[in-house]
Design an enzyme around this catalytic site. Structure first.
Site, PDB file in Angstrom:
ATOM      1  N   ARG A  46       0.830  -1.217   0.000  1.00 18.05           N
ATOM      2  CA  ARG A  46       0.000   0.000   0.000  1.00 18.05           C
ATOM      3  C   ARG A  46       0.863   1.265   0.000  1.00 18.05           C
ATOM      4  O   ARG A  46       0.553   2.232  -0.695  1.00 18.05           O
ATOM      5  CB  ARG A  46      -0.896   0.007   1.232  1.00 18.05           C
ATOM      6  CG  ARG A  46      -1.843  -1.191   1.300  1.00 18.05           C
ATOM      7  CD  ARG A  46      -3.279  -0.745   1.200  1.00 18.05           C
ATOM      8  NE  ARG A  46      -4.198  -1.807   1.504  1.00 18.05           N
ATOM      9  CZ  ARG A  46      -5.097  -1.745   2.485  1.00 18.05           C
ATOM     10  NH1 ARG A  46      -5.171  -0.684   3.259  1.00 18.05           N
ATOM     11  NH2 ARG A  46      -5.925  -2.736   2.681  1.00 18.05           N
ATOM     12  N   ASP A 145     -15.983   9.783   7.858  1.00 21.57           N
ATOM     13  CA  ASP A 145     -14.884   8.828   7.794  1.00 21.57           C
ATOM     14  C   ASP A 145     -13.597   9.616   8.036  1.00 21.57           C
ATOM     15  O   ASP A 145     -13.575  10.840   7.888  1.00 21.57           O
ATOM     16  CB  ASP A 145     -14.839   8.144   6.411  1.00 21.57           C
ATOM     17  CG  ASP A 145     -14.133   6.798   6.451  1.00 21.57           C
ATOM     18  OD1 ASP A 145     -14.810   5.755   6.456  1.00 21.57           O
ATOM     19  OD2 ASP A 145     -12.872   6.785   6.515  1.00 21.57           O
TER      20      ASP A 145
HETATM   21  C1  LIG Z   1     -14.324  -1.688   6.570  1.00 22.03           C
HETATM   22  S1  LIG Z   1     -14.844  -0.012   6.391  1.00 22.03           S
HETATM   23  C2  LIG Z   1     -16.501  -0.136   6.989  1.00 22.03           C
HETATM   24  C3  LIG Z   1     -17.458   0.600   6.112  1.00 22.03           C
HETATM   25  C4  LIG Z   1     -18.928   0.501   6.515  1.00 22.03           C
HETATM   26  N1  LIG Z   1     -19.151   1.017   7.843  1.00 22.03           N
HETATM   27  C5  LIG Z   1     -19.431  -0.909   6.427  1.00 22.03           C
HETATM   28  O1  LIG Z   1     -19.573  -1.585   7.453  1.00 22.03           O
HETATM   29  O2  LIG Z   1     -19.694  -1.383   5.306  1.00 22.03           O
HETATM   30  C6  LIG Z   1     -13.984   0.784   7.744  1.00 22.03           C
HETATM   31  C7  LIG Z   1     -13.930   2.310   7.597  1.00 22.03           C
HETATM   32  O3  LIG Z   1     -13.479   2.871   8.829  1.00 22.03           O
HETATM   33  C8  LIG Z   1     -12.695   3.999   8.536  1.00 22.03           C
HETATM   34  N2  LIG Z   1     -11.839   4.337   9.707  1.00 22.03           N
HETATM   35  C9  LIG Z   1     -10.738   3.684  10.153  1.00 22.03           C
HETATM   36  N3  LIG Z   1     -10.232   4.311  11.219  1.00 22.03           N
HETATM   37  C10 LIG Z   1     -11.043   5.378  11.473  1.00 22.03           C
HETATM   38  C11 LIG Z   1     -11.036   6.409  12.453  1.00 22.03           C
HETATM   39  N4  LIG Z   1     -10.096   6.478  13.405  1.00 22.03           N
HETATM   40  N5  LIG Z   1     -12.018   7.342  12.404  1.00 22.03           N
HETATM   41  C12 LIG Z   1     -12.990   7.289  11.440  1.00 22.03           C
HETATM   42  N6  LIG Z   1     -13.038   6.337  10.485  1.00 22.03           N
HETATM   43  C13 LIG Z   1     -12.072   5.391  10.502  1.00 22.03           C
HETATM   44  C14 LIG Z   1     -11.913   3.570   7.305  1.00 22.03           C
HETATM   45  O4  LIG Z   1     -11.403   4.672   6.590  1.00 22.03           O
HETATM   46  C15 LIG Z   1     -12.940   2.763   6.533  1.00 22.03           C
HETATM   47  O5  LIG Z   1     -13.572   3.524   5.543  1.00 22.03           O
END
Ligand SMILES: C[S@@+](CC[C@H](N)C(=O)[O-])C[C@H]1O[C@@H](n2cnc3c(N)ncnc32)[C@H](O)[C@@H]1O
Length: 276
Positions: A46, A145
């Site tokens: 990445r 996000d």
């Molecule tokens: C696997 S996705 C989940 C997306 C959606 N909630 C779902 O369940 O389909 C996880 C998301 O969490 C976000 N994320 C990770 N760390 C975070 C943080 N500290 N604050 C806000 N968002 C975060 C990532 O950028 C990513 O888009």
């Protein structure tokens, strides 16, 4: 030009265990994300894209830049988040939302707290539109996000047509435009639905999310799994403090909060109510 094999790529940039440890410490500090030992190769692949884009030859130099530059810190976080999502993922949560909205027609605010590329908040908006029969039901839908790149994709609301494969045709027709000409193969969420959702960048590990009102429903799905236990607890505590007392907290399929039963209690499959 001859193709570069994975092995060649692996040798392209200097990358040591120390570099990996530094990546881990930095992403944990910024975003609360805990990278497992098994993520050594993922981190290389990445971040090497960033090294290539910037013309930097070693991870050490790159990490020096991350320390100094806020812009690169954002790129670094964007590169390391996992953004997997889909429309109406875990459909039982949308059935629960529908039931909640029918029982609470005065709902005013729903927050989707890790919205990734937008499929989840738009699924929430579609559910709201279906329940109330209008695109302006007087409900704020906030989607957030930490990742600026996924937020830009989400705001656009353009997806590959196959992302709708499992969606009933009626919903597809009601809520999406089909791309034509050079846009064939893409779909776009209709303007009325896009306008229902406000996107914001929020880091869930921050102490203050900057809201001056409470939420009726919080979707926070499949993000806690990336945090360690103390961070999960801190974030959950903060999220629940933004929830109305008859509100709902909706978690991901593998997120359980047995040690937080003084904060939330289960009221459905990975669905919780605040304890007040
Ligand atoms: C696997 S996705 C989940 C997306 C959606 N909630 C779902 O369940 O389909 C996880 C998301 O969490 C976000 N994320 C990770 N760390 C975070 C943080 N500290 N604050 C806000 N968002 C975060 C990532 O950028 C990513 O888009």
């Amino acid at each position: 030009m001859t193709a570069v094999s994975a092995d060649d790529v692996r040798k392209q940039y200097t990358y040591s265990q120390d570099d990996f440890e530094r990546v881990r410490a930095t992403v944990f500090k910024i975003a609360g994300i805990r990278l497992q030992d098994t993520k050594v190769t993922m981190v290389y692949s990445r971040l090497s894209r960033r090294l290539r884009a910037l013309g930097i030859g070693s991870f050490r130099d790159y990490l020096g830049l991350v320390d100094k530059s806020e812009t690169e810190q954002q790129e670094f976080v964007n590169a390391l988040t996992t953004n997997l999502t889909s429309f109406f993922r875990e459909p039982h949560h949308f059935a629960a939302l529908e039931k909640y909205l029918r029982a609470h027609p005065k709902t005013t605010a729903i927050w989707c707290a890790a919205s990734s590329t937008g499929e989840e908040p738009y699924s929430i908006a579609m559910t709201v539109a279906e329940v109330f029969g209008t695109f302006s039901p007087g409900i704020k839908i906030i989607a957030s996000d930490i990742d600026s790149k996924v937020l830009a994709t989400a705001r656009q609301g353009i997806y590959k047509a196959q992302t709708l494969n499992k969606m009933p045709m009626e919903r597809q027709k009601q809520f999406f435009y089909r791309g034509k000409g050079s846009h064939t193969g893409n779909v776009r969420v209709i303007d009325d639905v896009r306008k229902m959702v406000t996107f914001r960048q929020i880091n869930l590990t921050d102490d203050n999310y900057g809201f001056n009102h409470n939420m009726d429903v919080i979707f926070c799905r499949n993000v806690m799994i990336y945090f360690d236990k103390p961070t999960q607890y801190k974030v959950l505590n903060n999220l629940v403090s933004h929830l109305n007392k008859d509100g709902l907290y909706i978690a991901g399929h593998s997120e359980h909060f047995t040690e937080a039963n003084h904060l939330i209690r289960p009221v459905g499959k990975t669905i919780y109510a605040p304890v007040r």
